[in-house]
Design an enzyme around this catalytic site. Structure first.
Site, mmCIF file in Angstrom:
data_model
loop_
_atom_site.group_PDB
_atom_site.id
_atom_site.type_symbol
_atom_site.label_atom_id
_atom_site.label_comp_id
_atom_site.label_asym_id
_atom_site.label_seq_id
_atom_site.Cartn_x
_atom_site.Cartn_y
_atom_site.Cartn_z
ATOM 1 N N ASP A 30 0.819 -1.210 0.000
ATOM 2 C CA ASP A 30 0.000 0.000 0.000
ATOM 3 C C ASP A 30 0.859 1.269 0.000
ATOM 4 O O ASP A 30 2.095 1.194 -0.125
ATOM 5 C CB ASP A 30 -0.943 -0.059 1.219
ATOM 6 C CG ASP A 30 -2.342 0.413 0.884
ATOM 7 O OD1 ASP A 30 -2.473 1.337 0.077
ATOM 8 O OD2 ASP A 30 -3.311 -0.140 1.452
ATOM 9 N N ASP A 55 -10.083 3.438 -3.900
ATOM 10 C CA ASP A 55 -10.766 2.285 -3.306
ATOM 11 C C ASP A 55 -12.198 2.131 -3.821
ATOM 12 O O ASP A 55 -12.948 3.102 -3.912
ATOM 13 C CB ASP A 55 -10.814 2.420 -1.776
ATOM 14 C CG ASP A 55 -9.457 2.131 -1.155
ATOM 15 O OD1 ASP A 55 -8.458 2.045 -1.891
ATOM 16 O OD2 ASP A 55 -9.415 1.978 0.079
HETATM 17 C C1 GLA Z 1 -6.039 1.174 1.342
HETATM 18 C C2 GLA Z 1 -6.142 0.201 0.152
HETATM 19 C C3 GLA Z 1 -7.244 -0.802 0.425
HETATM 20 C C4 GLA Z 1 -6.977 -1.550 1.726
HETATM 21 C C5 GLA Z 1 -6.797 -0.569 2.875
HETATM 22 C C6 GLA Z 1 -6.304 -1.238 4.138
HETATM 23 O O1 GLA Z 1 -7.157 1.990 1.434
HETATM 24 O O2 GLA Z 1 -6.355 0.895 -1.043
HETATM 25 O O3 GLA Z 1 -7.358 -1.709 -0.661
HETATM 26 O O4 GLA Z 1 -5.825 -2.341 1.578
HETATM 27 O O5 GLA Z 1 -5.854 0.450 2.557
HETATM 28 O O6 GLA Z 1 -6.150 -0.351 5.203
#
Ligand code: GLA
Length: 389
Positions: A129, A186
């Site tokens: 991430d 997301d």
């Molecule tokens: C980010 C990523 C998600 C997930 C969250 C976990 O938002 O884009 O896909 O992995 O972190 O905290």
């Protein structure tokens, strides 16, 4: 031909969309068991991935990451053994910054040690991430660094970069060594999110391909509002069966990795049938991994952003063609075959097979114009055949 690490879009399951912080080894084992029993593994879904919130909030005195003993009392090696014994692969999660997005310790300046630790646990896939990255450190360098660490840790570990399409990632991600990269923010379990993510990828077909796939985020297919997280639920949360079908078809045609995000233990027969649709999966897993290009439906004066056709050239000469109606009214979407390069004078027609209804539609010359429901789609596989054969 052998499927080398990351050659095709990875397929599997990820814990985040439904469970976020609420994960444990019993859940992961149940998912692994169901993947075998319910045919997901044999349909191609072979990575079981634990996302954020698996570790304690501090590293140990030697600087190592520590799995939360309440969530994973048997440890990560035992869990990876369990998954491997069932013929699947094990994925975990860290972050290029100092902390993960949920505030757990992450791999910034621990890259080589963390990669070695993941390898010792039998990890096969690392999602990486982008939260808490020091502002003055370039993101591309951090992905290059972790890629180097993974490629030299003594184990094949697929590298799944996740920087949400930020910092011009398209320009540098393939050369960094990552096998897939998040090209969107997301996902949320509602139609507006699916539509926005899909539209954001139009015109970017040149940025996906073998060994470095554009990742449009984990699937929300079959969640029906089932997340424990308010952001993912997006208010009431959930989509209709038609919308989940369109979502899955888009991800398949656009070459995204297919990471299931629903609680597979509660999947309806319709959800299971969609996720295991062999004809759509075959389009996604086509050997040459070519990006799908957009065609504007005819007549052009009636065109708008919400209605589009995607065509993907497949290895055997067939074309996968998707007709997407992202708008609010029923709509005829007319494809003239010369918009894919096929002249009427060529003596070829297209034999069409419907990949959602699983039936032959017959021979078409010059054009095909399905009427598509709002938020719906039609996906066909087209084969060139002689008109008078
Ligand atoms: C980010 C990523 C998600 C997930 C969250 C976990 O938002 O884009 O896909 O992995 O972190 O905290």
């Amino acid at each position: 031909m052998e499927n080398y690490l990351g050659m095709l879009p990875p397929m599997g399951w990820n814990s985040w969309n439904t469970f976020t912080w609420d994960i444990n080894e019993t859940l992961i084992r149940e998912v692994a068991d169901l993947f075998v029993k319910e045919g997901y593994r044999d349909a191609g879904y072979n990575y079981i991935v634990i996302d954020d919130c698996w570790s304690l909030k501090e590293r140990d005195k030697n600087g190592a990451l520590v799995p939360d003993p309440n969530k994973f009392p048997s440890g990560m090696k035992a869990l990876s053994d369990y998954i491997h014994e069932r013929g699947m692969k094990f994925g975990m999660y860290s972050c290029a910054g100092t902390h993960t997005c949920a505030g757990h310790p992450a791999s910034f300046e621990h890259e080589f040690d963390d990669a070695a630790l993941f390898a010792s646990w039998g990890v096969d896939y690392l999602k990486y991430d982008y939260c808490y990255k020091p502002n003055k450190v370039e993101g591309d360098l951090l992905y290059k660094r972790m890629s180097m660490a993974l490629k030299n840790c003594g184990r094949d570990i697929l590298f799944s970069a996740c920087n949400w399409g930020a910092d011009n990632v398209y320009q540098w991600i393939r050369s960094s060594g990552a096998h897939m990269y998040r090209s969107t923010g997301d996902i949320q379990d509602n139609w507006d999110s699916i539509k926005a993510l899909a539209l954001s990828q139009l015109g970017k077909e040149c940025y996906t391909g073998s060994f470095c796939h554009n990742d449009m985020d984990m699937l929300v297919v079959g969640m029906y509002g089932g997340s424990n997280n308010d952001f993912i639920k997006a208010g009431i949360g959930g989509c209709t069966a038609t919308e989940y079908t369109t979502h899955f078809a888009l991800w398949c045609l656009m070459g995204s990795p297919l990471m299931i995000g629903c609680d597979i233990r509660k999947a309806t027969p319709e959800t299971k049938a969609l996720l295991q649709n062999k004809d759509l999966i075959a389009i996604n897993q086509d050997l040459e991994c070519r990006g799908a290009y957009r065609i504007t439906p005819q007549p052009q004066w009636n065109a708008d952003e919400e209605n589009f056709i995607l065509a993907k050239q497949l290895t055997n000469g067939d074309l996968a063609i998707g007709f997407f109606n992202m708008g609010e009214g029923k709509r005829e979407l007319s494809l003239m075959f010369w918009d894919m390069g096929l002249p009427y004078s060529s003596d070829y027609a297209l034999s069409l097979y419907d990949c959602i209804e699983h039936k032959e539609l017959g021979l078409f010359t010059e054009r095909f114009a399905p009427v598509v429901e709002p938020h719906g789609c039609v996906v066909v596989r087209a084969k060139l055949v002689r008109k008078n054969a």
